[in-house]
Scaffold this motif. Structure first.
Motif, PDB file in Angstrom:
ATOM      1  N   VAL A  18       0.825  -1.314   0.062  1.00 25.83           N
ATOM      2  CA  VAL A  18       0.060   0.001   0.018  1.00 25.83           C
ATOM      3  C   VAL A  18       0.994   1.218   0.008  1.00 25.83           C
ATOM      4  O   VAL A  18       0.484   2.100  -0.696  1.00 25.83           O
ATOM      5  CB  VAL A  18      -1.033   0.037   1.321  1.00 25.83           C
ATOM      6  CG1 VAL A  18      -1.617   1.236   1.106  1.00 25.83           C
ATOM      7  CG2 VAL A  18      -2.056  -1.120   1.156  1.00 25.83           C
ATOM      8  N   ILE A  19       1.734   1.152   0.871  1.00 26.60           N
ATOM      9  CA  ILE A  19       2.752   2.354   0.747  1.00 26.60           C
ATOM     10  C   ILE A  19       3.555   2.718  -0.486  1.00 26.60           C
ATOM     11  O   ILE A  19       3.663   3.707  -0.901  1.00 26.60           O
ATOM     12  CB  ILE A  19       3.675   2.379   2.080  1.00 26.60           C
ATOM     13  CG1 ILE A  19       3.195   1.950   3.181  1.00 26.60           C
ATOM     14  CG2 ILE A  19       4.936   3.216   2.098  1.00 26.60           C
ATOM     15  CD1 ILE A  19       4.144   1.946   4.420  1.00 26.60           C
ATOM     16  N   ASN A  70       3.201   0.151  11.485  1.00 30.29           N
ATOM     17  CA  ASN A  70       4.369   0.726  12.093  1.00 30.29           C
ATOM     18  C   ASN A  70       5.502  -0.097  11.512  1.00 30.29           C
ATOM     19  O   ASN A  70       6.639   0.324  11.259  1.00 30.29           O
ATOM     20  CB  ASN A  70       4.460   0.757  13.580  1.00 30.29           C
ATOM     21  CG  ASN A  70       3.387   1.725  13.945  1.00 30.29           C
ATOM     22  OD1 ASN A  70       3.221   2.921  13.836  1.00 30.29           O
ATOM     23  ND2 ASN A  70       2.879   1.641  15.358  1.00 30.29           N
ATOM     24  N   ALA A  71       5.651  -1.532  11.698  1.00 33.34           N
ATOM     25  CA  ALA A  71       6.683  -2.247  11.008  1.00 33.34           C
ATOM     26  C   ALA A  71       6.812  -1.923   9.522  1.00 33.34           C
ATOM     27  O   ALA A  71       7.891  -2.001   9.046  1.00 33.34           O
ATOM     28  CB  ALA A  71       6.217  -3.614  11.236  1.00 33.34           C
ATOM     29  N   ALA A  72       5.526  -2.021   8.647  1.00 29.93           N
ATOM     30  CA  ALA A  72       5.704  -1.482   7.331  1.00 29.93           C
ATOM     31  C   ALA A  72       6.223  -0.074   6.983  1.00 29.93           C
ATOM     32  O   ALA A  72       6.959  -0.149   6.120  1.00 29.93           O
ATOM     33  CB  ALA A  72       4.322  -1.665   6.787  1.00 29.93           C
ATOM     34  N   LEU A  73       5.882   0.658   8.064  1.00 25.66           N
ATOM     35  CA  LEU A  73       6.563   2.362   7.621  1.00 25.66           C
ATOM     36  C   LEU A  73       7.943   2.136   7.888  1.00 25.66           C
ATOM     37  O   LEU A  73       8.707   2.846   7.098  1.00 25.66           O
ATOM     38  CB  LEU A  73       5.842   3.016   8.599  1.00 25.66           C
ATOM     39  CG  LEU A  73       4.239   3.538   8.491  1.00 25.66           C
ATOM     40  CD1 LEU A  73       3.597   4.402   9.524  1.00 25.66           C
ATOM     41  CD2 LEU A  73       4.348   4.505   7.065  1.00 25.66           C
ATOM     42  N   GLY A  74       8.426   1.442   8.957  1.00 29.75           N
ATOM     43  CA  GLY A  74       9.845   1.399   9.305  1.00 29.75           C
ATOM     44  C   GLY A  74      10.513   0.715   8.221  1.00 29.75           C
ATOM     45  O   GLY A  74      11.716   1.405   7.606  1.00 29.75           O
ATOM     46  N   SER A  75      10.283  -0.371   7.522  1.00 27.46           N
ATOM     47  CA  SER A  75      11.017  -0.900   6.261  1.00 27.46           C
ATOM     48  C   SER A  75      10.612   0.102   5.178  1.00 27.46           C
ATOM     49  O   SER A  75      11.587  -0.004   4.306  1.00 27.46           O
ATOM     50  CB  SER A  75      10.148  -2.091   6.133  1.00 27.46           C
ATOM     51  OG  SER A  75      10.350  -3.158   7.206  1.00 27.46           O
ATOM     52  N   ALA A  76       9.503   0.469   4.910  1.00 35.93           N
ATOM     53  CA  ALA A  76       9.321   1.382   3.838  1.00 35.93           C
ATOM     54  C   ALA A  76      10.057   2.813   3.899  1.00 35.93           C
ATOM     55  O   ALA A  76      10.767   3.073   2.795  1.00 35.93           O
ATOM     56  CB  ALA A  76       7.861   1.960   3.667  1.00 35.93           C
ATOM     57  N   ARG A  77      10.350   3.369   4.951  1.00 32.88           N
ATOM     58  CA  ARG A  77      11.142   4.334   5.088  1.00 32.88           C
ATOM     59  C   ARG A  77      12.611   4.167   4.816  1.00 32.88           C
ATOM     60  O   ARG A  77      13.441   4.749   4.090  1.00 32.88           O
ATOM     61  CB  ARG A  77      11.057   5.026   6.353  1.00 32.88           C
ATOM     62  CG  ARG A  77       9.763   5.713   6.574  1.00 32.88           C
ATOM     63  CD  ARG A  77       9.813   6.653   7.892  1.00 32.88           C
ATOM     64  NE  ARG A  77       8.425   6.777   8.429  1.00 32.88           N
ATOM     65  CZ  ARG A  77       7.722   7.853   7.970  1.00 32.88           C
ATOM     66  NH1 ARG A  77       8.413   8.551   7.194  1.00 32.88           N
ATOM     67  NH2 ARG A  77       6.609   8.203   8.318  1.00 32.88           N
ATOM     68  N   SER A 127      14.641   5.405   1.484  1.00 33.04           N
ATOM     69  CA  SER A 127      15.815   6.187   1.590  1.00 33.04           C
ATOM     70  C   SER A 127      17.189   5.674   0.606  1.00 33.04           C
ATOM     71  O   SER A 127      17.679   6.380   0.078  1.00 33.04           O
ATOM     72  CB  SER A 127      15.940   6.298   3.180  1.00 33.04           C
ATOM     73  OG  SER A 127      17.376   6.870   3.477  1.00 33.04           O
ATOM     74  N   SER A 128      16.873   4.474   0.690  1.00 35.68           N
ATOM     75  CA  SER A 128      18.071   3.786  -0.056  1.00 35.68           C
ATOM     76  C   SER A 128      17.940   3.870  -1.565  1.00 35.68           C
ATOM     77  O   SER A 128      18.930   4.433  -2.417  1.00 35.68           O
ATOM     78  CB  SER A 128      18.208   2.160   0.271  1.00 35.68           C
ATOM     79  OG  SER A 128      18.533   2.158   1.629  1.00 35.68           O
ATOM     80  N   LEU A 129      16.770   3.943  -1.985  1.00 36.20           N
ATOM     81  CA  LEU A 129      16.357   4.140  -3.207  1.00 36.20           C
ATOM     82  C   LEU A 129      16.765   5.468  -3.800  1.00 36.20           C
ATOM     83  O   LEU A 129      17.217   5.817  -4.765  1.00 36.20           O
ATOM     84  CB  LEU A 129      14.942   3.786  -3.595  1.00 36.20           C
ATOM     85  CG  LEU A 129      14.621   3.668  -5.182  1.00 36.20           C
ATOM     86  CD1 LEU A 129      15.272   2.933  -5.941  1.00 36.20           C
ATOM     87  CD2 LEU A 129      13.029   3.623  -5.137  1.00 36.20           C
ATOM     88  N   ASN A 130      16.256   6.604  -2.867  1.00 28.53           N
ATOM     89  CA  ASN A 130      16.736   8.004  -3.186  1.00 28.53           C
ATOM     90  C   ASN A 130      18.120   8.081  -3.252  1.00 28.53           C
ATOM     91  O   ASN A 130      18.507   8.981  -4.134  1.00 28.53           O
ATOM     92  CB  ASN A 130      15.933   8.869  -2.167  1.00 28.53           C
ATOM     93  CG  ASN A 130      14.390   8.655  -2.340  1.00 28.53           C
ATOM     94  OD1 ASN A 130      13.829   8.586  -3.194  1.00 28.53           O
ATOM     95  ND2 ASN A 130      13.880   9.180  -1.215  1.00 28.53           N
TER      96      ASN A 130
END
Length: 535
Positions: free
Chosen positions: A64-65, A117-124, A128-131
């Protein structure tokens, strides 16, 4: 004692908020209490099913993110609200865009929010690595365009997680009735949600600290309960501020390979030496490890080719790891206990970051390498244990010549063993003597005192001025005059090498041990504090 955890938790939160309002600067120390679980055999399948469902929900929200990347621009609370609007069905939101009910019905609210919250941490972390990768690619392409070249950018981009194996946390409404030896957990059994009573084994939870959400963690075939504990205390002053007070106590640690694993000395900023402790029997630890490595070497010589993706001598390797881990925890605990007992507020170590073993037999080289690794573990474990015990700050200093200099006059010392002539410098010897001030002491104790003094010297030394430019460069001709300046080196000697700055051995540290065993015995009035026995 633990009849009502939630009321204690809320009361502690109120106390901490009041302290913040009064302007006190607080610091936090977080540690995890690991408790083994005693449960019926069928509960293991329930715990596994609960973890599988949790990871499915985390993977769902990660997708979803990815579909709505703008959510990451929000703070965690706003992002959680936005994701619930996109996925959770309510009276005001009857038709969400990506309903969670398609994955699993009747998921508890706190279970869902833990997964978010777990998905948000992994997505961030992923974005961040992708950017960063995109910025590197743009910089490379701009550089190629400027130079007129067409060299492709070959660094691969980061990819999203292909599998999920996160431990399921239990938020406030997913656990209840926690007491000293049991807890009730709400678990997905594979067919329904059920409350299970589980008995806990091991250490008790400390009283008076904030308790976080417990987690079910699988280790091998057994399940453990991990509970984060947050301790709040008044933030200590910075090292440079503490060293301005003459009564500040410093605990300096000299880490070694043999005989004494650690030597700790407590001294004040004004130079008063208070006490010293010799910790550990490094000779026994190195001998046990070397014997196990010798067995591995002999087994490998008899086995021949090893099957792919199989670990050879798994039991022996595990024993080596467990011994090193246990010794590192024991020594680090003794260091922190010693510093706490004598009121030290700063813990000082040498910066031993580039240690490499000498060439030699496999067992000797592997033994030295793992001894260096254990030194790093002792430092890391001492650092977090010292902070958790009450805010003791850990620092590191340059190890150069810490065992070659006298702690009284800072002159060069003579290092020797008992019964040998007092001349020269024998690396790894037990005793030292300073010809300038007639100081006689144990060599490791002298090194630990120099480690502490080096921290004081580093903070109290005046700022060094920027070196002046060479006269030749100050009077050089401008570029437009056409007069060139020779860049040839003027000295006849070769460039400096790391060995010249590292004492006797390029791969050693300030104590200049060269990987040899310390053959001298400790002073008669100082006993070894830690005795470790091996089977």
């Amino acid at each position: 004692m633990f009849d009502n955890f939630k009321s204690v938790w809320y009361s502690l939160r109120e106390i901490h908020s009041i302290l913040r309002e009064e302007g006190l600067k607080l610091a936090k120390a977080t540690k995890t209490i690991r408790q083994a679980l005693h449960y019926p055999p069928q509960y293991a399948a329930y715990f596994a099913a609960n973890q599988v469902l949790f990871n499915l929900v985390v993977a769902f929200y990660f997708e979803v993110i990815q579909a709505h990347e703008g959510i990451l621009a929000l703070k965690n609370k706003g992002a959680l609200t936005a994701l619930e609007k996109l996925t959770h069905t309510t009276e005001s939101n009857p038709n969400p865009i990506m309903p969670l009910t398609d994955l699993a019905p009747d998921i508890p609210a706190m279970f869902r929010r833990a997964a978010i919250n777990a998905a948000l941490g992994s997505a961030r972390s992923f974005f961040s690595s992708l950017n960063k990768w995109r910025a590197r690619k743009e910089k490379h392409e701009a550089k190629q365009t400027k130079k007129g070249k067409s060299r492709p950018f070959r660094v691969r981009p980061p990819v999203p997680p292909r599998s999920w194996n996160k431990a399921a946390p239990f938020y406030a409404s997913l656990w209840r009735e926690r007491c000293t030896r049991s807890i009730m957990l709400k678990v997905w059994t594979g067919s329904c949600w059920s409350w299970l009573k589980i008995h806990t084994l091991g250490r008790d939870l400390p009283d008076g600290d904030l308790m976080g959400s417990p987690q079910l963690v699988r280790k091998g075939d057994r399940w453990w309960l991990h509970t984060p504990i947050e301790k709040t205390f008044e933030a200590p002053a910075k090292v440079i501020e503490q060293l301005t007070v003459a009564d500040t106590r410093i605990c300096a640690v000299d880490l070694n390979l043999d005989h004494h694993l650690a030597v700790c000395s407590v001294q004040t900023v004004d130079g008063t030496i208070l006490t010293t402790s010799f910790i550990g029997n490094g000779t026994a630890v190195a001998g046990c490890r070397k014997k196990l490595l010798g067995r591995i070497a002999r087994n490998r010589s008899q086995t021949g080719i090893i099957a792919e993706n199989e670990q050879d001598n798994a039991d022996l390797w595990a024993k080596i790891r467990h011994v090193d881990e246990q010794i590192a925890h024991l020594v680090s605990s003794r260091i922190v206990q010693f510093a706490t007992k004598h009121g030290a507020s700063i813990l000082v170590f040498e910066h031993l970051g580039n240690l490499r073993p000498e060439q030699g037999k496999y067992s000797r080289r592997g033994n030295t390498k793992r001894a260096y690794w254990m030194k790093g573990r002792i430092f890391r474990y001492s650092k977090y244990k010292a902070w958790n015990v009450g805010g003791i700050i850990t620092a590191r200093v340059n190890p150069r010549n810490t065992s070659r200099e006298c702690h009284r006059c800072h002159g060069l010392v003579v290092r020797y063993n008992q019964g040998q002539p007092q001349e020269g410098y024998t690396p790894g010897a037990a005793l030292c003597f300073c010809p300038q001030c007639q100081m006689r002491d144990h060599a490791d104790r002298n090194a630990s005192l120099r480690v502490g003094q080096r921290l004081i010297e580093r903070t109290q030394a005046p700022l060094k001025e920027k070196p002046h430019a060479l006269v030749r460069r100050a009077k050089r001709e401008p570029k437009g005059s056409g007069v060139g300046i020779s860049q040839d080196a003027k000295r006849q000697m070769g460039p400096s090498i790391p060995a010249a700055r590292r004492g006797d051995h390029a791969n050693g540290h300030g104590t200049a041990q060269r990987g040899r065993r310390r053959m001298g015995a400790p002073l008669s009035d100082i006993a070894s504090q830690l005795r470790i026995h091996f089977e």
